[in-house]
Design a protein around this motif. Sequence first.
Motif, short mmCIF file in Angstrom:
data_model
loop_
_atom_site.label_atom_id
_atom_site.label_comp_id
_atom_site.label_asym_id
_atom_site.label_seq_id
_atom_site.Cartn_x
_atom_site.Cartn_y
_atom_site.Cartn_z
N SER A 100 0.86 -1.18 0.00
CA SER A 100 0.00 0.00 0.00
C SER A 100 0.90 1.23 0.00
N GLU A 101 0.29 2.42 0.00
CA GLU A 101 1.09 3.65 0.02
C GLU A 101 1.89 3.77 1.31
N GLN A 102 1.42 3.15 2.37
CA GLN A 102 2.10 3.24 3.66
C GLN A 102 3.13 2.12 3.86
N PHE A 103 3.11 1.14 2.97
CA PHE A 103 4.00 -0.01 3.12
C PHE A 103 5.46 0.42 2.94
N THR A 104 6.32 0.04 3.88
CA THR A 104 7.74 0.41 3.84
C THR A 104 8.55 -0.73 3.24
N PHE A 105 9.41 -0.39 2.30
CA PHE A 105 10.25 -1.39 1.65
C PHE A 105 11.65 -0.84 1.44
N GLN A 106 12.58 -1.72 1.13
CA GLN A 106 13.96 -1.31 0.90
C GLN A 106 14.19 -1.08 -0.58
N LYS A 107 14.97 -0.06 -0.90
CA LYS A 107 15.32 0.24 -2.29
C LYS A 107 16.81 0.53 -2.37
N TRP A 108 17.46 -0.07 -3.40
CA TRP A 108 18.89 0.14 -3.64
C TRP A 108 19.11 0.96 -4.90
N ALA A 109 20.15 1.77 -4.88
CA ALA A 109 20.71 2.42 -6.07
C ALA A 109 22.14 1.90 -6.17
N ALA A 110 22.49 1.29 -7.32
CA ALA A 110 23.78 0.60 -7.37
C ALA A 110 24.31 0.51 -8.80
N VAL A 111 25.59 0.11 -8.89
CA VAL A 111 26.21 -0.24 -10.17
C VAL A 111 26.78 -1.64 -10.04
N GLU A 112 26.99 -2.29 -11.19
CA GLU A 112 27.56 -3.63 -11.17
C GLU A 112 29.08 -3.55 -11.22
N VAL A 113 29.72 -4.41 -10.44
CA VAL A 113 31.19 -4.46 -10.41
C VAL A 113 31.66 -5.88 -10.72
N ASN A 114 32.93 -5.99 -11.11
CA ASN A 114 33.50 -7.30 -11.40
C ASN A 114 33.79 -8.09 -10.12
N HIS A 115 34.19 -7.39 -9.06
CA HIS A 115 34.46 -8.08 -7.80
C HIS A 115 34.43 -7.06 -6.66
N TYR A 116 34.24 -7.58 -5.46
CA TYR A 116 34.14 -6.73 -4.28
C TYR A 116 35.53 -6.45 -3.69
N GLU A 117 36.19 -5.45 -4.19
CA GLU A 117 37.47 -5.03 -3.63
C GLU A 117 37.51 -3.51 -3.62
N ASP A 118 38.14 -2.97 -2.61
CA ASP A 118 38.33 -1.52 -2.50
C ASP A 118 37.00 -0.77 -2.51
N ILE A 119 36.02 -1.28 -1.75
CA ILE A 119 34.72 -0.62 -1.70
C ILE A 119 34.83 0.65 -0.86
N PRO A 120 34.45 1.81 -1.42
CA PRO A 120 34.55 3.07 -0.67
C PRO A 120 33.71 3.05 0.61
N ALA A 121 34.14 3.75 1.61
CA ALA A 121 33.41 3.85 2.87
C ALA A 121 32.03 4.45 2.63
N GLY A 122 31.05 3.91 3.31
CA GLY A 122 29.69 4.42 3.18
C GLY A 122 28.88 3.74 2.09
N LEU A 123 29.53 2.89 1.26
CA LEU A 123 28.82 2.11 0.24
C LEU A 123 28.75 0.65 0.68
N ALA A 124 27.79 -0.08 0.13
CA ALA A 124 27.57 -1.46 0.55
C ALA A 124 27.51 -2.39 -0.67
N CYS A 125 27.67 -3.68 -0.41
CA CYS A 125 27.63 -4.70 -1.47
C CYS A 125 26.27 -5.41 -1.47
#
Length: 294
Positions: free
Chosen positions: A200-225
């Motif tokens: 519904s309009e009141q329903f809370t859900f999670q939303k991500w804004a992201a880019v695709e990477v080749n591998h998880y290395e050197d992830i900047p602080a404040g960003l998540a995988c």
Amino acid sequence: MKHYYYQRVKQAVRFIEDNLKHELSVDLIAEQACFSKYYFIRVFMAVTGDTVGEYVRKRRITRSAEDLISTDKSILAIAMDYQFESQEAFTRSFKSVYRITPAKYRKRGFHQLAYRKNELSDSKIEHLNKYITREPQIVETTPKKLVGVFTSTSSSQAHNNIRKLWLSFIPRIREIRHVKDIGMYGVHPYDSESKVEDFSEQFTFQKWAAVEVNHYEDIPAGLACYDLPAGKYARFTHKGGIRDFHISMDYVYGTWLAASDFELDLRDDFEHYGERFYGPENPASEIDMFIPIK
């Protein structure tokens, strides 16, 4: 010629909306569009993506759902108002659209967004014919490693944080190493504790804004995988940036999904903003929508 068809169908839709509580037949509706019955059936389907009967049935159910929440009328009275022959017939039809009974819908006390059928206004009819692919490509996606930010949000204007999410993320893309392509992803992770029926309009859900990477290395602080799993999807293309994006979503969930042979699968859905996306306000922008199916 297309403009002529659209105008006639719009005229028929206005007649339907004004008479949902009255007896309607395809012959009567076709008269309003100045078409023969059989020609009108084909034109209506081509323009709206619905059969005449399905549009009328779903609009009656959606309007009845509003009455269940906003009035104290009995379920039987509402069923009779919308031309159902009995409460049992109404309950069967209501459950086929909303996945729950009218009594349970009323008890929950809020308007469900998924599976409803919105009125086909002039702008929505134009949108269906210019700004959304009516039949999707069925694709199998590969697993993706994503890096980005996320927020909790809802569909209500007062609590929708998605614009803020993107504004905070886009300037940080340049910090991310090992980016795989130029595209961006908007992901709505599947939540096993919630159901699409609860949306519904009141329903809370999670939303991500992201880019695709080749591998998880050197992830900047404040960003998540985030690991986006592989799966089977119906891929639609929305045209026109973020303008009227909700109309495309309404079509997918309110018309296409219910009429297709597929079921919604319990997985993440997402959007891809690729090389055909020129900015949120650019009318030439295209967004690929991925709906999980089985």
